[in-house]
Design an enzyme around this catalytic site. Sequence first.
Site, PDB file in Angstrom:
ATOM      1  N   CYS A   1      51.080 115.197  18.772  1.00 45.94           N
ATOM      2  CA  CYS A   1      51.493 116.119  17.712  1.00 45.94           C
ATOM      3  C   CYS A   1      50.380 117.139  17.468  1.00 45.94           C
ATOM      4  O   CYS A   1      49.255 116.764  17.107  1.00 45.94           O
ATOM      5  CB  CYS A   1      51.794 115.351  16.438  1.00 45.94           C
ATOM      6  SG  CYS A   1      52.139 116.406  15.009  1.00 45.94           S
TER       7      CYS A   1
ATOM      8  N   CYS B   1      48.226 118.011   9.179  1.00 46.59           N
ATOM      9  CA  CYS B   1      49.138 116.998   8.631  1.00 46.59           C
ATOM     10  C   CYS B   1      48.729 115.634   9.160  1.00 46.59           C
ATOM     11  O   CYS B   1      48.640 115.439  10.374  1.00 46.59           O
ATOM     12  CB  CYS B   1      50.588 117.296   9.013  1.00 46.59           C
ATOM     13  SG  CYS B   1      51.764 116.028   8.461  1.00 46.59           S
TER      14      CYS B   1
ATOM     15  N   CYS C   1      51.677 110.974   9.477  1.00 50.62           N
ATOM     16  CA  CYS C   1      51.934 109.913  10.462  1.00 50.62           C
ATOM     17  C   CYS C   1      50.602 109.249  10.803  1.00 50.62           C
ATOM     18  O   CYS C   1      49.882 109.675  11.716  1.00 50.62           O
ATOM     19  CB  CYS C   1      52.592 110.485  11.710  1.00 50.62           C
ATOM     20  SG  CYS C   1      54.245 111.144  11.419  1.00 50.62           S
TER      21      CYS C   1
ATOM     22  N   GLN D   1      69.549 105.325   5.480  1.00 50.76           N
ATOM     23  CA  GLN D   1      68.435 105.036   6.384  1.00 50.76           C
ATOM     24  C   GLN D   1      68.084 106.285   7.190  1.00 50.76           C
ATOM     25  O   GLN D   1      68.964 107.007   7.668  1.00 50.76           O
ATOM     26  CB  GLN D   1      68.813 103.899   7.334  1.00 50.76           C
ATOM     27  CG  GLN D   1      69.160 102.585   6.650  1.00 50.76           C
ATOM     28  CD  GLN D   1      67.929 101.842   6.139  1.00 50.76           C
ATOM     29  OE1 GLN D   1      66.811 102.330   6.240  1.00 50.76           O
ATOM     30  NE2 GLN D   1      68.137 100.672   5.576  1.00 50.76           N
TER      31      GLN D   1
ATOM     32  N   GLU E   1      75.610  98.855  -6.548  1.00 51.25           N
ATOM     33  CA  GLU E   1      74.568  99.874  -6.428  1.00 51.25           C
ATOM     34  C   GLU E   1      74.495 100.652  -7.744  1.00 51.25           C
ATOM     35  O   GLU E   1      75.531 100.913  -8.366  1.00 51.25           O
ATOM     36  CB  GLU E   1      74.915 100.816  -5.262  1.00 51.25           C
ATOM     37  CG  GLU E   1      74.162 102.108  -5.196  1.00 51.25           C
ATOM     38  CD  GLU E   1      72.672 101.921  -4.975  1.00 51.25           C
ATOM     39  OE1 GLU E   1      71.897 102.574  -5.688  1.00 51.25           O
ATOM     40  OE2 GLU E   1      72.300 101.120  -4.097  1.00 51.25           O
TER      41      GLU E   1
ATOM     42  N   ASN F   1      69.295  94.516   0.018  1.00 50.05           N
ATOM     43  CA  ASN F   1      68.524  95.556   0.705  1.00 50.05           C
ATOM     44  C   ASN F   1      67.812  96.381  -0.365  1.00 50.05           C
ATOM     45  O   ASN F   1      68.153  97.538  -0.620  1.00 50.05           O
ATOM     46  CB  ASN F   1      69.450  96.431   1.554  1.00 50.05           C
ATOM     47  CG  ASN F   1      68.679  97.479   2.344  1.00 50.05           C
ATOM     48  OD1 ASN F   1      67.531  97.291   2.705  1.00 50.05           O
ATOM     49  ND2 ASN F   1      69.332  98.601   2.598  1.00 50.05           N
TER      50      ASN F   1
ATOM     51  N   CYS G   1      62.114  96.797   3.519  1.00 53.78           N
ATOM     52  CA  CYS G   1      61.214  97.807   4.069  1.00 53.78           C
ATOM     53  C   CYS G   1      59.772  97.513   3.685  1.00 53.78           C
ATOM     54  O   CYS G   1      58.883  98.332   3.944  1.00 53.78           O
ATOM     55  CB  CYS G   1      61.613  99.201   3.587  1.00 53.78           C
ATOM     56  SG  CYS G   1      61.553  99.410   1.794  1.00 53.78           S
TER      57      CYS G   1
END
Length: 383
Positions: free
Chosen positions: A3, A11, A14, A218, A268, A315, A342
């Site tokens: 990248c 940046c 990541c 997602q 939800e 979830n 997650c």
Amino acid sequence: MQCDYFDRGVCRSCTLMGQPYADQVLDKELRTRELLHDAVEHAGGPGAVTWLPAITSPESGYRNKAKMVVGGSVQHPTVGILDHRQRGVDLRHCGICTPGIQRALPVLAAFVADVGLIPYDVAARRGELKFVLVTESPDGELMVRFVLRSEGQLPRLRDHLDRLRTVLPQAVVVTANLLPEHKAVTEGDREVVLTAQETLPMRFGDVTMHLRPQSFFQTNASVAAQLYDQASTWIDEVAPASMWDLYCGVGGFALHAARPGRSVTGIETSREAIRSAAQSAREAGLADVRFAADDATEHALRARPGMVPELVVVNPPRRGIGETLATWLEESDVQHLVYSSCNPVTLAKDLARMPSLRLRRARVLDMFPQTGHLEAVTLLSRD
């Protein structure tokens, strides 16, 4: 993955960029195994846990949603992030975004300049356009959302909507979101839909989910498809007659696990997500699937005897399900639990609170390559 933005230091979002991808996945799997091993040991022993091979992702071009800060000037807008001085840094060619989003971002930047939308200056607290949010469906269609400080530039957006649809025909849903407050969030409560079409169809095989502007989905479609498939396979193995999908979002797990004769309820808090889920179930003709806007924990606590399902899917967000819901599950008649997480740290804490529900199957899914984040899905069954 290589990248240029990362290499130039503009940046660093990541954090694992440059690390070999196989090493990234292995580190995530080992970390998750260690956390869950400690949790089930604490809860009374690991039993017979089957770990399936980690599900990997394309290293780049995987992210189907871009949340881009708009900075710079009217003539030269940037779409990306802000630097330490609150100035715009342009990331319109971000390599983790899907190819469709990478093609759309330069078009959107040019549209902002041509139409004269005024980028918001965070330091000065002046301007109008704060963010551009773009989501791509598996079929290549786009939802584009312009986050504005006020209604002042709504007429300009409306007047130039046809122009946008001409230069970006993939944009089937276009909205303006109003965020008048100066605070660290990416969207406000009010959404103005500018197109006739209000939902973005997210098609996964035989299941189509409708995504509305303020609904969660997602961000990695290829891995999400395998997540739903894995959960549905486990659910079919234990074959419950009834199940709940808590924190169901737009109904991904519920819609994929629906079978004739199986009663499915999705819960939800987001009413927009529930509208989407209900629309998907209705179009698919799923008579035994219902959705309701409610708090997951409160829904469970209100359940009367005879209303508790055989299986529950959870979830939750990164904070996990928490002590109250975990305690309810531990003391309930629920026989099986599919927990998709997650955050393996909070997953481990929640599993330790449910010693009667033993961990049977587990799998890591690399939903977020080039970052330390991951998804883990587990199957628990009562002794």
